[in-house]
Design an enzyme around this catalytic site. Structure first.
Site, PDB file in Angstrom:
ATOM      1  N   ASN A  38       4.435  -0.760  -4.010  1.00  0.00           N
ATOM      2  CA  ASN A  38       4.429  -2.229  -4.333  1.00  0.00           C
ATOM      3  C   ASN A  38       3.769  -2.127  -6.275  1.00  0.00           C
ATOM      4  O   ASN A  38       3.520  -1.286  -6.252  1.00  0.00           O
ATOM      5  CB  ASN A  38       2.159  -2.788  -3.779  1.00  0.00           C
ATOM      6  CG  ASN A  38       2.547  -3.697  -4.595  1.00  0.00           C
ATOM      7  OD1 ASN A  38       3.221  -4.936  -5.110  1.00  0.00           O
ATOM      8  ND2 ASN A  38       1.289  -4.611  -4.963  1.00  0.00           N
ATOM      9  N   ASP A  49       5.261   6.227 -11.202  1.00  0.00           N
ATOM     10  CA  ASP A  49       4.053   5.963 -10.442  1.00  0.00           C
ATOM     11  C   ASP A  49       3.897   6.211  -9.174  1.00  0.00           C
ATOM     12  O   ASP A  49       4.388   5.565  -8.093  1.00  0.00           O
ATOM     13  CB  ASP A  49       4.913   3.966 -10.413  1.00  0.00           C
ATOM     14  CG  ASP A  49       3.215   3.410  -8.965  1.00  0.00           C
ATOM     15  OD1 ASP A  49       2.079   3.872  -9.377  1.00  0.00           O
ATOM     16  OD2 ASP A  49       3.606   1.975  -8.672  1.00  0.00           O
TER      17      ASP A  49
END
Ligand SMILES: [Zn+2]
Length: 428
Positions: free
Chosen positions: A278, A305
């Site tokens: 996400n 991330d």
């Protein structure tokens, strides 16, 4: 005077405009100089045929400690970092407890120092318990060692809270980093909304959810006169909004994650939960827009991330699987595709992985300037290898690149002039 010499590599130091074959000299853990130096080397690392550059700075990592150490902890995350050439990383506050008070921020910093492999810089929460309602004690968090603010994992959804966070952080010139997602549009989604989500019968996350939040935030950044940073930008719309904001002179910046410029939503066609993150993998048009943003300078930094998850959180069907992929150990080979594809020169790529994120966070890193800590990465641009998830240093295995051919490999990582990773092994 005894020094360490890294000899004969192509030294690329974008912060100082250096790109030449020469030596790097290290003394007492600091960079003594680049080029020919008078002095005797007690020890030499032969870097001929390789690239020598500042250690990578990854401004977006989830270390899972405290609270979810079965997924990752500061020690295993540090090993994965140095195996990937990363010597400074900023860790996100969605731990248990949250990085929303000074005590826990200090604990993370102390634990990282004990591990001693990679610099760890906490990004503190904007709001208490990441609920988006009440601001944290930002000044105290800065005093404890936080380098920026974010509620990452969740958006700072309330416009009033976001405005206050931007205003307050700007009084001490700290960055607010947004996980840009309009929850009213995205909640419950698992993959990018479109033909593929329909095909799979899985709820979608529309690109408009990211675009809408970035658009709102740009208005608020203008209102507050503040710096604003978009984490893991993934849509063509958001890239264009950032481009326009910058043209208007706003202090808006963005980072992109390797998976968003390397992969598309096609990866989830076979219900592969290791390609679920996400923001989700998007369309080819979005991927090309992110690449264009990297190419024209709209996107300042590349950040992984890195989001480790245990198998149990991934092997429960695409809809229920946790969001996130590990990324520290594939950062370099995947990003080098931007150079091989002619999007960026090698110095431009290295800038987005070193000095640019360091400047965004105000870190003394990402440079080989004399007197700076000798945090250095040496890599072989041509080395070919196959990614085996079982060989990752990370405690988690959730990579979308398992079994794929990689080109480009870190051979040495130095922290404070000390070798912490060499020839496939973490040292110390
Ligand atoms: Zn996020």
């Amino acid at each position: 005077m005894s020094m360490l010499r890294i000899s004969g590599g192509r030294v690329i130091d974008p912060a100082n405009g250096i790109d030449k074959v020469c030596d790097v000299w290290i003394e007492n853990g600091k960079v003594a100089g680049v080029g020919t130096l008078k002095g005797k080397a007690a020890e030499t690392i032969d870097a001929s045929g390789k690239i020598v550059c500042p250690g990578f700075v990854d401004m977006h990592v989830h270390l899972r400690e405290p609270g979810q150490e079965w997924k990752e902890d500061i020690a295993s995350g540090s090993r994965a970092a140095v195996a990937g050439g990363v010597t400074s990383m900023a860790c996100m506050p969605n731990t248990q407890p949250r990085l929303d008070h000074a005590g826990v921020v200090r604990q993370v910093i102390e634990r990282a120092r004990e591990v001693g492999l990679c610099r760890v810089h906490p990004i503190a929460a904007v709001s208490k318990n990441l609920e988006g309602k009440e601001l944290t004690e930002m000044r105290e968090l800065v005093r404890a060692g936080a380098v920026a603010f974010s509620d990452d994992g969740r958006p700072i959804w309330h416009a009033g809270v976001m405005r206050k966070a931007l205003e307050y952080a700007s009084t001490f010139d700290f960055l607010v980093i947004q996980h840009a997602e309009e929850l009213a549009l995205t909640e419950g989604g698992a993959v990018n909304e479109g033909w593929i989500s329909t095909q799979l019968g899985v709820s979608g996350i529309p690109a408009a959810g990211e675009d809408a939040m970035v658009a709102r935030d740009i208005m608020l950044a203008r209102l507050a006169g503040a710096r604003y940073h978009v984490a893991h930008i993934s849509t063509a719309g958001a890239v264009e909004l950032v481009r326009q904001a910058r043209r208007q002179g706003l202090q808006v910046t963005a980072e992109a994650a390797p998976h968003h410029f390397a992969l598309t939503e096609d990866e989830v066609l076979n219900y592969n939960a290791d390609a679920k993150m996400n923001p989700p993998l998007r369309t080819e048009a979005d991927r090309l827009a992110v690449i264009a943003g990297l190419g024209d300078g709209t996107i300042d930094a590349i950040a992984t991330d890195h989001a480790p998850h245990h198998e149990d959180d991934k092997r429960c069907g695409l809809s229920c699987a946790a969001f996130g992929v590990v990324g520290l150990e594939t950062l370099l080979p995947v990003s080098l595709d931007l150079v091989r594809g002619g999007v960026l020169s090698l110095p431009e790529l290295i800038a987005k992985m070193t000095v640019n994120p360091a400047r965004l966070l105000g870190l003394d890193a990402g440079t080989l300037g004399p007197g700076y800590p000798a945090d250095i990465t040496i890599f072989d641009e041509q080395a070919r290898w196959t990614l085996d998830r079982e060989k990752l240093f990370s405690r988690s295995r959730n990579t979308p690149w398992h079994g794929r051919q990689m080109t480009g490999r870190v051979t040495h990582t130095l922290l404070d002039g000390r070798v912490v990773f060499a020839d496939g092994a973490v040292v110390g």
